[in-house]
Design an enzyme around this catalytic site. Structure first.
Site, PDB file in Angstrom:
ATOM      1  N   HIS B 145      11.202  42.814 -29.356  1.00 27.69           N
ATOM      2  CA  HIS B 145      11.760  42.625 -30.080  1.00 27.69           C
ATOM      3  C   HIS B 145      11.805  44.054 -29.976  1.00 27.69           C
ATOM      4  O   HIS B 145      13.660  44.602 -30.221  1.00 27.69           O
ATOM      5  CB  HIS B 145      10.976  43.236 -31.897  1.00 27.69           C
ATOM      6  CG  HIS B 145      12.216  43.824 -32.595  1.00 27.69           C
ATOM      7  ND1 HIS B 145      12.452  42.701 -33.785  1.00 27.69           N
ATOM      8  CD2 HIS B 145      11.953  44.993 -32.699  1.00 27.69           C
ATOM      9  CE1 HIS B 145      13.241  43.366 -34.829  1.00 27.69           C
ATOM     10  NE2 HIS B 145      12.815  44.625 -34.253  1.00 27.69           N
ATOM     11  N   GLU B 146      10.814  44.892 -29.264  1.00 25.98           N
ATOM     12  CA  GLU B 146      11.931  46.716 -29.107  1.00 25.98           C
ATOM     13  C   GLU B 146      13.015  46.624 -28.166  1.00 25.98           C
ATOM     14  O   GLU B 146      13.604  47.278 -27.538  1.00 25.98           O
ATOM     15  CB  GLU B 146      10.506  47.181 -29.403  1.00 25.98           C
ATOM     16  CG  GLU B 146       9.568  47.512 -30.113  1.00 25.98           C
ATOM     17  CD  GLU B 146      10.902  48.102 -31.275  1.00 25.98           C
ATOM     18  OE1 GLU B 146      12.164  48.860 -31.775  1.00 25.98           O
ATOM     19  OE2 GLU B 146      10.707  47.514 -32.767  1.00 25.98           O
ATOM     20  N   GLU B 230      18.495  44.081 -36.673  1.00 31.82           N
ATOM     21  CA  GLU B 230      16.936  43.623 -36.588  1.00 31.82           C
ATOM     22  C   GLU B 230      17.041  41.871 -36.684  1.00 31.82           C
ATOM     23  O   GLU B 230      16.300  41.527 -35.960  1.00 31.82           O
ATOM     24  CB  GLU B 230      16.581  44.116 -37.973  1.00 31.82           C
ATOM     25  CG  GLU B 230      15.858  45.649 -38.019  1.00 31.82           C
ATOM     26  CD  GLU B 230      15.697  45.939 -37.268  1.00 31.82           C
ATOM     27  OE1 GLU B 230      14.014  45.503 -36.507  1.00 31.82           O
ATOM     28  OE2 GLU B 230      15.714  47.083 -37.312  1.00 31.82           O
TER      29      GLU B 230
END
Lengths: 185, 445
Positions: B145-146, B230
């Protein structure tokens, strides 16, 4: 006077766009090459780690000579492979031997508690993952590159300077997908 | 993947121009009110100057400021091999040109963030609490995700959006406050103009309305963008790992932890994987939240049963949330090749008692802070602080004398110090406490 300037300007613009597309394609081709070499780097790393693993496990797994020998053999075969086909076959065999080994390890709680072994196991698990992700990353990169070659307008530039489509990395499905059979003999 | 980067760059440019226009307009109006006739241009200049200074600061030091504020510390492979390996795995999967720097935040609350305006110079930071709770697959999901934030240039995008937001808020605040305090004195100035009173009043009203509305709109826009990024990072993470369940179960653990991250604040909150300020039952309204509801994110990831394509994520989102939204740029949806979900690795379920978990967090924090770990023959593990100056230590349980492995410790300290120095070089006063341990020990040894 004006028409000349406009025509010259238009030609200049087209040339600039052309250069842009050409450079973009070259960059992509290099990225594909780089992604492919990443697979090799990780395979080598696995070869380097295996002797340590076998050495650590030897003391604990006196009754598993066979498993350990098969890993060592598969490793030397993979290191000696010349052609791409041989290589991929040998590496697949090595993967199979490794997963067999890690299944057998479950029966040796002492080995599993060894700090040195745990560190090695983490490194090897990660290397296996890295091999898989390197293949995946390579395929992603090839997909993107091939799309660029096929799509307008970059296909014109690609055709003129003979940029060729790259092949995807396919694993031999049968060998890789098969669950390794474990024999406790 | 790469199409998304381009779409994102285009969007950042648009955002940049739109908010810039808004900023300049606000500056002009405010200037015109303070000094009618010509003052507007001066106001515009001031607005641009504020924006320029903020841009330069966050462009050059944004990453290090974020890392310093969060109290993150640079770590080497030895401190947490698994974290390092997982970051490298994702770096390979994402075809990133360089390995991001790895940081650990010594805090028991589970969370993570990424910084870096370009992939060549990026960093990923996770908390000690996260590492103690997640298994390998879950950690991989979080790191993916990062990594997606870095690959998709989200940091760049959000930084620019944040700068604009900051400038607009600053100018309107200054204007509204000056109005409040300087109302009496400034009226004298303006009454000098002949017949311009009415036009002046209209400009005044427009300026006040704009000064009140602009920050609100900018905030809402900023939050909406942040939420969308996100979702997009979740979709990219599923595609990178080929395993949406990893991230889903990590998010579940993160939301279930109910701990507040001490070093997070309103400014840095949008950067984290899960909003560090929204803990437990305390829920902000949907519009003014930087993150989508975590339950929804988990549900979407868990319902992706056909594959991990961007198109699959979009479809699942529409099913779960019940409305259609352009989450993913059209170019990202084009690649329709089915990507199957892989099997989870047979990772040990990290079900451990709370006490054990807290001990892990403590150990990790000590490791980050360069404590030495020495195992005695009797089985006791001693944790020696970095400012311990002697070369021998007696075991508190059995009384045996243990030698400290001086050379190794000095090497570890040297690596840590050089990392810290690099951070310092990046232009920031350092949060990293330097010890003179390496010094003293190498003299004796």
């Amino acid at each position: 006077m004006w028409p000349v300037i406009i025509v010259l300007g238009a030609i200049g613009l087209i040339v600039l766009v052309f250069i842009g597309y050409y450079n973009g394609l070259v960059r992509l081709r290099n990225q594909v090459k780089n992604a492919f070499s990443q697979i090799d780097v990780q395979l080598k790393r696995r070869h380097d780690l295996i002797p340590n693993l076998v050495e650590t496990a030897k003391g604990y797994m006196k009754h598993e000579r066979q498993t350990l020998d098969s890993i060592t053999q598969a490793r030397s075969k993979a290191m000696g492979a010349e052609t791409v086909g041989d290589k991929s076959k040998a590496e697949t065999a090595l993967s199979g031997a490794m997963s067999k080994f890690f299944l057998v390890v479950e029966n040796y709680p002492d080995l599993k508690a060894n700090q040195n072994f745990l560190a090695l196991q983490e490194e090897l698990t990660s290397t296996e993952n890295k091999i898989a992700f390197a293949r995946q990353g390579y395929n992603d990169q090839v997909l993107f590159y091939n799309n660029k070659i096929q799509m307008f307008p970059s296909n014109i530039v690609a055709g003129m300077f003979s940029f060729e489509e790259e092949e995807f990395f396919e694993i031999e499905d049968k060998a890789e997908k098969e669950v390794p059979k474990v024999s406790f003999s | 993947m790469w199409e998304l980067i381009r779409a994102n760059r285009r969007k950042s440019l648009l955002l940049f121009l739109a908010m810039g226009a808004c900023l300049v307009g606000l500056g002009y109006l405010v200037g015109e009110i303070w000094a009618p006739g010509g003052g507007g241009y001066f106001g515009m200049g001031i607005a641009l100057l504020i924006w320029f200074i903020q841009s330069v600061i966050s462009y050059t030091w944004g990453g290090s400021i974020m890392l310093a504020v969060s109290k993150a510390r640079p770590v080497t492979h030895d401190v947490h091999p698994q974290l390092f390996n997982v970051v490298e795995e994702m770096k390979i999967a994402a075809n990133l040109p360089a390995m991001p720097k790895v940081y650990i935040i010594p805090d028991p609350a589970p969370n993570a963030f990424a910084t870096g305006l370009k992939p060549q110079n990026s960093a990923i930071a996770v908390t000690a609490g996260l590492l103690s709770r997640l298994n390998r697959d879950e950690l991989q999901g979080v790191v993916a995700h990062e990594m997606s934030h870095i690959v998709n240039r989200d940091v760049l995008y959000m930084t620019f959006a944040g700068i604009m937001l900051g400038s607009i808020v600053l100018i309107s605040q200054v204007f509204l406050r000056s109005l409040w305090f300087g109302a009496g004195s400034s009226r004298r100035y303006r009454s000098g103009g002949r017949g311009g009173g009415q036009a002046q009043a209209i400009i005044m009203i427009v300026a006040i309305v704009l000064a009140i509305l602009a920050p609100i709109l900018a905030y809402l826009l900023y939050y909406a963008i942040s939420r969308k990024r996100e979702y997009l990072a979740d979709a990219s993470a599923a595609r990178l790992t080929r395993y949406p369940e990893g991230l889903a179960s990590a998010l579940e653990k993160i939301s279930g932890a109910n701990l507040k991250l001490e070093s997070a604040n309103k400014v840095t909150a949008p950067m984290y994987i899960s909003n560090p300020l929204e803990v437990g039952g305390k829920k902000l309204s949907a519009l003014s939240s930087t993150h989508p509801p975590i339950k929804e994110r988990i549900r979407i990831l868990r319902n992706m049963s056909h594959g991990v394509n961007f198109a699959d994520y979009q479809k699942t989102y529409e099913q779960v949330v019940g409305k259609s939204a352009g989450l993913i740029p059209a170019s990202g949806l084009k690649d329709t090749e089915v990507i199957p979900i892989r099997q989870g690795s047979a990772a040990e379920a990290k079900k451990r008692s709370k006490k054990r978990q807290m001990r892990d967090v403590g150990d990790l924090m000590r490791k980050v802070n360069q404590f030495a770990f020495i195992a005695c023959v009797c089985g006791l593990r001693m944790k020696v602080p970095p400012d311990f100056k002697r070369s021998k230590i007696n075991c508190p349980r059995c009384g045996r004398e243990n030698e400290l492995p001086l050379a190794e410790l000095a090497a570890v300290t040297a690596v840590g110090d050089s990392l810290a120095k690099k951070q310092e070089k990046a232009g920031l006063q350092n949060i990293y406490k330097k010890t003179d341990r390496g010094y003293n020990r190498s003299e004796k040894g």
